[in-house]
Design an enzyme around this catalytic site. Structure first.
Site, PDB file in Angstrom:
ATOM      1  N   THR A 125       0.804  -1.216   0.000  1.00  0.00           N
ATOM      2  CA  THR A 125       0.000   0.000   0.000  1.00  0.00           C
ATOM      3  C   THR A 125       0.842   1.273   0.000  1.00  0.00           C
ATOM      4  O   THR A 125       1.956   1.289   0.559  1.00  0.00           O
ATOM      5  CB  THR A 125      -0.915   0.027   1.243  1.00  0.00           C
ATOM      6  N   GLU A 127       0.291   3.590   1.870  1.00  0.00           N
ATOM      7  CA  GLU A 127       0.450   3.983   3.277  1.00  0.00           C
ATOM      8  C   GLU A 127       1.875   3.712   3.767  1.00  0.00           C
ATOM      9  O   GLU A 127       2.302   4.284   4.767  1.00  0.00           O
ATOM     10  CB  GLU A 127      -0.548   3.227   4.157  1.00  0.00           C
ATOM     11  N   TYR A 149      -1.520   0.124  11.029  1.00  0.00           N
ATOM     12  CA  TYR A 149      -1.842  -0.541   9.760  1.00  0.00           C
ATOM     13  C   TYR A 149      -0.643  -0.491   8.818  1.00  0.00           C
ATOM     14  O   TYR A 149      -0.225  -1.508   8.258  1.00  0.00           O
ATOM     15  CB  TYR A 149      -3.055   0.139   9.108  1.00  0.00           C
ATOM     16  N   LYS A 153       1.653  -3.460   7.316  1.00  0.00           N
ATOM     17  CA  LYS A 153       1.810  -3.673   5.866  1.00  0.00           C
ATOM     18  C   LYS A 153       3.284  -3.663   5.460  1.00  0.00           C
ATOM     19  O   LYS A 153       3.680  -4.306   4.500  1.00  0.00           O
ATOM     20  CB  LYS A 153       1.048  -2.591   5.091  1.00  0.00           C
TER      21      LYS A 153
HETATM   22  P1  NAP Z   1     -11.500  -4.463   2.264  1.00  0.00           P
HETATM   23  O1  NAP Z   1     -12.674  -4.096   1.415  1.00  0.00           O
HETATM   24  O2  NAP Z   1     -11.420  -3.954   3.654  1.00  0.00           O
HETATM   25  O3  NAP Z   1     -11.387  -6.046   2.281  1.00  0.00           O
HETATM   26  C1  NAP Z   1     -10.578  -6.718   3.213  1.00  0.00           C
HETATM   27  C2  NAP Z   1     -10.861  -8.208   3.121  1.00  0.00           C
HETATM   28  O4  NAP Z   1     -10.067  -8.881   4.104  1.00  0.00           O
HETATM   29  C3  NAP Z   1     -12.334  -8.590   3.404  1.00  0.00           C
HETATM   30  O5  NAP Z   1     -12.719  -9.602   2.526  1.00  0.00           O
HETATM   31  C4  NAP Z   1     -12.244  -9.119   4.824  1.00  0.00           C
HETATM   32  O6  NAP Z   1     -13.250 -10.056   5.135  1.00  0.00           O
HETATM   33  C5  NAP Z   1     -10.901  -9.825   4.763  1.00  0.00           C
HETATM   34  N1  NAP Z   1     -10.385 -10.162   6.085  1.00  0.00           N
HETATM   35  C6  NAP Z   1     -10.186  -9.347   7.137  1.00  0.00           C
HETATM   36  N2  NAP Z   1      -9.707 -10.038   8.176  1.00  0.00           N
HETATM   37  C7  NAP Z   1      -9.612 -11.337   7.783  1.00  0.00           C
HETATM   38  C8  NAP Z   1      -9.184 -12.529   8.403  1.00  0.00           C
HETATM   39  N3  NAP Z   1      -8.766 -12.567   9.666  1.00  0.00           N
HETATM   40  N4  NAP Z   1      -9.190 -13.688   7.672  1.00  0.00           N
HETATM   41  C9  NAP Z   1      -9.617 -13.684   6.398  1.00  0.00           C
HETATM   42  N5  NAP Z   1     -10.057 -12.589   5.753  1.00  0.00           N
HETATM   43  C10 NAP Z   1     -10.038 -11.421   6.439  1.00  0.00           C
HETATM   44  O7  NAP Z   1     -10.140  -4.006   1.539  1.00  0.00           O
HETATM   45  P2  NAP Z   1      -9.875  -3.645  -0.006  1.00  0.00           P
HETATM   46  O8  NAP Z   1     -10.054  -2.191  -0.166  1.00  0.00           O
HETATM   47  O9  NAP Z   1     -10.578  -4.612  -0.878  1.00  0.00           O
HETATM   48  O10 NAP Z   1      -8.304  -3.892  -0.076  1.00  0.00           O
HETATM   49  C11 NAP Z   1      -7.781  -5.173  -0.407  1.00  0.00           C
HETATM   50  C12 NAP Z   1      -6.352  -5.267   0.095  1.00  0.00           C
HETATM   51  O11 NAP Z   1      -5.568  -4.218  -0.494  1.00  0.00           O
HETATM   52  C13 NAP Z   1      -6.198  -5.078   1.605  1.00  0.00           C
HETATM   53  O12 NAP Z   1      -5.125  -5.891   2.012  1.00  0.00           O
HETATM   54  C14 NAP Z   1      -5.829  -3.606   1.747  1.00  0.00           C
HETATM   55  O13 NAP Z   1      -5.109  -3.405   2.929  1.00  0.00           O
HETATM   56  C15 NAP Z   1      -4.982  -3.406   0.511  1.00  0.00           C
HETATM   57  N6  NAP Z   1      -4.965  -2.051  -0.065  1.00  0.00           N
HETATM   58  C16 NAP Z   1      -6.119  -1.402  -0.337  1.00  0.00           C
HETATM   59  C17 NAP Z   1      -6.080  -0.157  -0.929  1.00  0.00           C
HETATM   60  C18 NAP Z   1      -7.342   0.592  -1.271  1.00  0.00           C
HETATM   61  O14 NAP Z   1      -7.237   1.806  -1.523  1.00  0.00           O
HETATM   62  N7  NAP Z   1      -8.484  -0.065  -1.343  1.00  0.00           N
HETATM   63  C19 NAP Z   1      -4.838   0.416  -1.261  1.00  0.00           C
HETATM   64  C20 NAP Z   1      -3.683  -0.290  -0.991  1.00  0.00           C
HETATM   65  C21 NAP Z   1      -3.749  -1.541  -0.406  1.00  0.00           C
HETATM   66  P3  NAP Z   1     -14.689  -9.604   5.770  1.00  0.00           P
HETATM   67  O15 NAP Z   1     -15.558  -9.279   4.591  1.00  0.00           O
HETATM   68  O16 NAP Z   1     -15.095 -10.814   6.489  1.00  0.00           O
HETATM   69  O17 NAP Z   1     -14.423  -8.416   6.637  1.00  0.00           O
HETATM   70  O1  G4F Z   2     -10.465   6.906   3.142  1.00  0.00           O
HETATM   71  P1  G4F Z   2      -9.479   6.744   4.225  1.00  0.00           P
HETATM   72  O2  G4F Z   2      -9.938   6.106   5.475  1.00  0.00           O
HETATM   73  O3  G4F Z   2      -8.256   5.954   3.567  1.00  0.00           O
HETATM   74  P2  G4F Z   2      -6.710   5.820   3.942  1.00  0.00           P
HETATM   75  O4  G4F Z   2      -6.476   6.092   5.371  1.00  0.00           O
HETATM   76  O5  G4F Z   2      -5.946   6.631   2.955  1.00  0.00           O
HETATM   77  O6  G4F Z   2      -6.466   4.265   3.697  1.00  0.00           O
HETATM   78  C1  G4F Z   2      -6.960   3.605   2.535  1.00  0.00           C
HETATM   79  O7  G4F Z   2      -6.018   3.703   1.506  1.00  0.00           O
HETATM   80  C2  G4F Z   2      -4.759   3.044   1.768  1.00  0.00           C
HETATM   81  C3  G4F Z   2      -3.881   3.279   0.549  1.00  0.00           C
HETATM   82  O8  G4F Z   2      -3.142   4.452   0.721  1.00  0.00           O
HETATM   83  C4  G4F Z   2      -5.017   1.586   2.014  1.00  0.00           C
HETATM   84  F1  G4F Z   2      -3.836   0.955   2.233  1.00  0.00           F
HETATM   85  C5  G4F Z   2      -5.930   1.408   3.190  1.00  0.00           C
HETATM   86  O9  G4F Z   2      -6.223   0.027   3.368  1.00  0.00           O
HETATM   87  C6  G4F Z   2      -7.236   2.153   2.892  1.00  0.00           C
HETATM   88  O10 G4F Z   2      -7.882   1.512   1.827  1.00  0.00           O
HETATM   89  O11 G4F Z   2      -8.847   8.164   4.607  1.00  0.00           O
HETATM   90  C7  G4F Z   2      -8.279   9.005   3.631  1.00  0.00           C
HETATM   91  C8  G4F Z   2      -7.965  10.348   4.273  1.00  0.00           C
HETATM   92  C9  G4F Z   2      -7.201  10.265   5.600  1.00  0.00           C
HETATM   93  O12 G4F Z   2      -6.185  11.222   5.593  1.00  0.00           O
HETATM   94  C10 G4F Z   2      -8.231  10.612   6.656  1.00  0.00           C
HETATM   95  O13 G4F Z   2      -7.705  11.236   7.817  1.00  0.00           O
HETATM   96  O14 G4F Z   2      -9.203  11.003   4.582  1.00  0.00           O
HETATM   97  C11 G4F Z   2      -9.097  11.577   5.873  1.00  0.00           C
HETATM   98  N1  G4F Z   2     -10.449  11.729   6.434  1.00  0.00           N
HETATM   99  C12 G4F Z   2     -11.016  12.910   6.756  1.00  0.00           C
HETATM  100  N2  G4F Z   2     -12.231  12.700   7.270  1.00  0.00           N
HETATM  101  C13 G4F Z   2     -11.292  10.754   6.748  1.00  0.00           C
HETATM  102  C14 G4F Z   2     -12.424  11.365   7.288  1.00  0.00           C
HETATM  103  N3  G4F Z   2     -11.206   9.403   6.618  1.00  0.00           N
HETATM  104  C15 G4F Z   2     -12.273   8.667   7.009  1.00  0.00           C
HETATM  105  N4  G4F Z   2     -12.215   7.329   6.862  1.00  0.00           N
HETATM  106  N5  G4F Z   2     -13.393   9.238   7.574  1.00  0.00           N
HETATM  107  C16 G4F Z   2     -13.519  10.593   7.735  1.00  0.00           C
HETATM  108  O15 G4F Z   2     -14.519  11.081   8.225  1.00  0.00           O
END
Ligand code: NAP
Ligand code: G4F
Length: 337
Positions: A125, A127, A149, A153
């Site tokens: 990520t 992050e 987190y 990662k």
């Molecule tokens: P998400 O919607 O939060 O999905 C996370 C998945 O992990 C869900 O299916 C969840 O299952 C499963 N999980 C959590 N704990 C588990 C456990 N103990 N055993 C088995 N499964 C478990 O995340 P996403 O946005 O699809 O992201 C996918 C991956 O990419 C994650 O690893 C995230 O950290 C990484 N990532 C995401 C972003 C982004 O912007 N979306 C960016 C960079 C990296 P449940 O449905 O049961 O909760």
């Molecule tokens: O949408 P966020 O919660 O995503 P964040 O923290 O960037 O993390 C997501 O992206 C990562 C990739 O860079 C993934 F690895 C991670 O698993 C996840 O998918 O927050 C984005 C930004 C932050 O700076 C937060 O402080 O939005 C700001 N924010 C402001 N108000 C808020 C809020 N975030 C959330 N969730 N809720 C608020 O009300």
């Protein structure tokens, strides 16, 4: 027919990746964990619930993963399971470490034990860059994680590289910048806002509360990013790639663009925790800052350089921020009617 195994199939990326791999002709097996009520809404919404084979695993339980790999014999494993919500990692740091860090070793060990020829994708990520040491961030930018987190990662990232180097496992890391979609969890900021704006538009809510308005992110479309994951497993050699749009926008701008799409203009008044967003025509409060949503350590700005992925994988983000907001908002308006 090739078999792919996806951990975290019930999440945003898992659902889109499953859909993509099915269309590519793969047999898709997905790992889901037992919850008190099943969480298959994304697979249902994509209409693929009956096309995937679902197997109960928990990433915390290495034996459950070993058994499934032995049973379904995948050629590719995509490790998407994680405790992925940054804010939650501050209140649940140990759980986050176990799932998001050590969980990766459980999957890698399962591959080492069952079949070292299985190709492995790790969801790293942006992050990892946290307090960014360089703008824009690319594969060689030093890491500076800012949350439990991100620290977890970082472990997942390096253990993947370690298994690549130690055991010659084809293990690729995708350093993905934020990617969003109508399937995004509602706790993440983009979807929280599109859902709230849709409810306000449909007369179901008056205003919403938000944290740091000035945080900036590089937001892309999840459906495109899962293609990049697959491409990373089709190369000659495993490597690490950044996927990003190369554009940066603030939370404030995301709110403005979402309201613009429903013909409302926001007027910001006040500063810091007292700042509010009003409807410039009616004067009604639509947005309030609530410090409960601030993080103990914030990531102020992330912007990625995906030129390596473009050059070596032919991958490029096409959907940019405004189009993405429109895709998400339309869906939330439909859902909230
Ligand atoms: P998400 O919607 O939060 O999905 C996370 C998945 O992990 C869900 O299916 C969840 O299952 C499963 N999980 C959590 N704990 C588990 C456990 N103990 N055993 C088995 N499964 C478990 O995340 P996403 O946005 O699809 O992201 C996918 C991956 O990419 C994650 O690893 C995230 O950290 C990484 N990532 C995401 C972003 C982004 O912007 N979306 C960016 C960079 C990296 P449940 O449905 O049961 O909760
Ligand atoms: O949408 P966020 O919660 O995503 P964040 O923290 O960037 O993390 C997501 O992206 C990562 C990739 O860079 C993934 F690895 C991670 O698993 C996840 O998918 O927050 C984005 C930004 C932050 O700076 C937060 O402080 O939005 C700001 N924010 C402001 N108000 C808020 C809020 N975030 C959330 N969730 N809720 C608020 O009300």
């Amino acid at each position: 027919m090739k078999t792919a195994f996806i951990t975290g199939i019930t999440g945003q990326d898992g659902a889109y990746l499953a859909e993509f791999l099915l269309r590519k002709g793969y047999k898709v097996v997905g790992g889901f964990r037992r919850l008190s009520s099943p969480n298959f809404w994304r697979l249902e919404e994509l209409g693929i619930l009956n096309e995937v084979q679902l197997e109960e695993i928990d990433i915390l339980d290495a034996a459950s993963i070993i058994r499934i790999l032995d049973k379904v014999k995948p050629v590719e494993v995509y490790n998407l399971a994680a405790q992925s919500f940054v804010a939650h990692s501050f209140s649940n740091p140990i759980l986050t470490g176990n799932v998001t860090a050590l969980g990766v070793t459980n999957v890698l060990e399962a591959i080492r034990i069952v079949n070292k020829e299985i190709k492995f994708y790790q969801a790293s990520t942006s992050e990892l860059f946290g307090r960014a040491q360089e703008i824009p961030q690319k594969e060689t930018t030093p890491f500076y994680p800012r949350s439990p987190y991100a620290v977890a990662k970082l472990y997942g990232h390096w253990i993947t590289i370690n298994y690549r180097e130690s055991y010659n496992i084809f293990a690729a890391c995708g350093i993905l910048f934020n990617h969003e979609s109508p399937l995004r969890g509602i706790e993440f900021v983009t979807r929280k806002i599109t859902d709230a704006v849709a409810k306000i538009y449909n007369g179901k809510q008056d205003y919403f509360e938000i944290g740091n308005l000035n945080a900036k992110r590089d937001w892309g479309y999840a459906k495109e990013y899962v293609v990049g994951m697959w491409l990373m497993l089709q190369t000659q050699k495993p490597d690490t790639y950044v996927l990003a749009t190369g554009e940066v926008h603030s939370v404030r701008e995301w709110i403005e663009v979402c309201f613009e799409l429903v013909n409302k203009k926001i007027q910001w008044i006040g500063e810091g925790v007292s700042e509010i967003g009003k409807d410039s025509k009616t004067g009604k409060i639509l947005v309030k800052v609530n410090p409960d949503f601030f993080r103990p350590a914030e990531v102020d700005m992330l912007i990625g350089d995906a030129s390596k992925a473009k050059k070596e994988l032919g991958w490029e983000a096409k959907v940019k921020y405004k189009e993405l907001a429109e895709i998400m908002l339309r869906k939330d308006i439909e859902r909230n009617k």
